[in-house]
Design a protein around this motif. Structure first.
Motif: not given
Length: 112
Positions: A50-54, A59-60, A81-84, A94-96
């Motif tokens: 969850r990064v929020g609309p702003q 991030y995309l 975000v894939s971890f496979e 960083i993502w968490v």
């Protein structure tokens, strides 16, 4: 749909000391909440962030991120975000942290 329990364990370790931490199995995966607000989750081998609309469009643009779309309708404000696989080595911490910052910036939904 099963979720990667090893990945979920790593996410839990990063978040469990944050204020209001809870985890909950949902939608075939597991969600991580802070004060009742969903921060991130694990579904299959993907981290749902969850990064929020702003921050969504910014991030995309990162190579490891993609739209969170499991039904044909992307959810704005969330990325996957894939971890496979061996080719992608996104930085889980960083993502968490991004998801935790967003969730902790929201009004609490519970007093826990």
């Amino acid at each position: 749909m099963a979720y990667n329990e090893h990945l979920a364990g790593k996410v839990e370790a990063l978040l469990r000391e944050k204020p209001g931490f809870t985890m909950k199995k949902m939608f075939g995966g597991v969600g991580f909440l802070l004060h009742g607000n969903m921060a991130c989750g694990v579904l299959s081998n993907d981290l749902i962030v969850r990064v929020g609309p702003q921050n969504y469009e910014k991030y995309l643009t990162l190579p490891e991120a993609r739209e969170f779309d499991t039904s044909g309708r992307p959810m704005k404000g969330w990325v996957m975000v894939s971890f496979e696989g061996e080719n992608k080595k996104p930085d889980l911490e960083i993502w968490v942290q991004r998801s935790a910052e967003f969730a902790l910036g929201l009004p609490p939904k519970c007093s826990r």
